[in-house]
Design an enzyme around this catalytic site. Structure first.
Site, PDB file in Angstrom:
ATOM      1  N   ARG A  65      32.087 -67.094  37.650  1.00 54.16           N
ATOM      2  CA  ARG A  65      32.173 -68.187  36.662  1.00 54.16           C
ATOM      3  C   ARG A  65      32.322 -69.454  37.159  1.00 54.16           C
ATOM      4  NH1 ARG A  65      37.505 -70.079  35.739  1.00 54.16           N
ATOM      5  NH2 ARG A  65      39.180 -69.144  37.041  1.00 54.16           N
ATOM      6  N   GLU A 105      33.164 -77.634  39.408  1.00 54.38           N
ATOM      7  CA  GLU A 105      31.773 -77.141  38.816  1.00 54.38           C
ATOM      8  C   GLU A 105      30.898 -77.024  40.060  1.00 54.38           C
ATOM      9  OE1 GLU A 105      29.852 -79.708  36.036  1.00 54.38           O
ATOM     10  OE2 GLU A 105      31.413 -79.278  34.665  1.00 54.38           O
ATOM     11  N   ASN A 106      29.828 -75.977  40.261  1.00 59.15           N
ATOM     12  CA  ASN A 106      28.865 -75.618  41.374  1.00 59.15           C
ATOM     13  C   ASN A 106      29.798 -75.378  42.585  1.00 59.15           C
ATOM     14  OD1 ASN A 106      26.661 -76.189  39.357  1.00 59.15           O
ATOM     15  ND2 ASN A 106      27.136 -78.405  39.979  1.00 59.15           N
ATOM     16  N   ARG A 107      30.897 -74.770  42.720  1.00 63.00           N
ATOM     17  CA  ARG A 107      31.556 -74.364  43.734  1.00 63.00           C
ATOM     18  C   ARG A 107      31.915 -75.769  44.555  1.00 63.00           C
ATOM     19  NH1 ARG A 107      31.833 -70.748  40.784  1.00 63.00           N
ATOM     20  NH2 ARG A 107      31.784 -68.719  41.505  1.00 63.00           N
ATOM     21  N   LEU A 108      31.982 -76.945  44.141  1.00 54.79           N
ATOM     22  CA  LEU A 108      32.361 -78.372  44.786  1.00 54.79           C
ATOM     23  C   LEU A 108      33.631 -78.338  44.334  1.00 54.79           C
ATOM     24  CD1 LEU A 108      29.025 -80.299  44.395  1.00 54.79           C
ATOM     25  CD2 LEU A 108      29.723 -78.984  46.287  1.00 54.79           C
TER      26      LEU A 108
END
Length: 212
Positions: free
Chosen positions: A8, A188-191
């Site tokens: 997610r 977001e975006n695993r950042l």
């Protein structure tokens, strides 16, 4: 079910340096209050990780029972596995997983034994059934059955039926004095946003941003 397909996005918001308090205890208190306000079932639940003499880590969930400038306090049976491991190596790690708000806090530090007075004060504040459970359980040791455990519990209940339940001599507490504390906010975006507080020799805290 394909585990690799379960994922997610983290969208609850970011964390920036200017948003952080200079003291990690203050920052933790702010986040803990937000977790409490969000009505989490167990906002004070934390994983305590210890290491045995063979270098094998073990973990369990306990409840944070006090917090001040000295550190994070929890209580336990001193015959338990975690207490025995702390006795031989008092370096521990705490983890607060606040999934609902996409946050986690990791505390690195040393567990110091609390005074008998401090332990007694907390023990006597517990519900009577919890006090009896402390007497009934030889924590971490094998027990033949649930029935045997309950028989011991009822025996303790009968034993202390006519007076105040005393502090067991095998029950204690620890204050984890932190040396490092990491605050993690999903991004977001695993950042993800990660900041590490590191305690300096003069008692101040150095704050570094970490790569996600």
């Amino acid at each position: 079910m394909k585990l690799e397909d379960i994922r997610r996005e983290y969208t609850k918001g970011g964390l920036r340096r200017e948003m952080l308090a200079d003291c990690p205890i203050t920052q933790f208190e702010n986040w803990l209050q937000q977790a409490v306000d969000a009505k989490f079932a167990d906002p004070t639940a934390m994983v305590v990780a210890t290491v045995d003499e063979q270098g094998q880590p073990s973990q369990r969930i306990v409840l944070l029972k006090h917090l001040d400038e000295h550190g994070f306090v929890f209580f336990t049976n001193t015959g338990s596995r975690k207490a025995q491991e702390i006795k031989s190596n008092n370096k521990v790690c705490l983890h607060f997983p606040w999934h609902e708000i996409e946050r986690q806090v990791i505390v690195y530090g040393e567990a110091k034994t609390l005074s008998t007075a401090a332990v007694a004060k907390y023990f006597l504040s517990r519900p009577q059934e919890s006090q009896l459970a402390a007497w009934a359980s030889q924590q971490s040791r094998p027990v033949s059955s649930r029935k045997a455990l309950m028989e011991t519990f009822h025996a303790m209940k009968a034993k202390f039926a006519k007076g105040q339940i005393p502090l067991p001599d095998f029950w204690g507490g620890y204050c984890v004095e932190p040396t490092k504390i990491e605050f993690w906010q999903g991004g977001e975006n695993r950042l993800h946003d990660r900041f590490m507080y590191v305690k300096q020799d003069d008692g101040s805290w150095l704050i570094d941003r970490l790569n996600p």
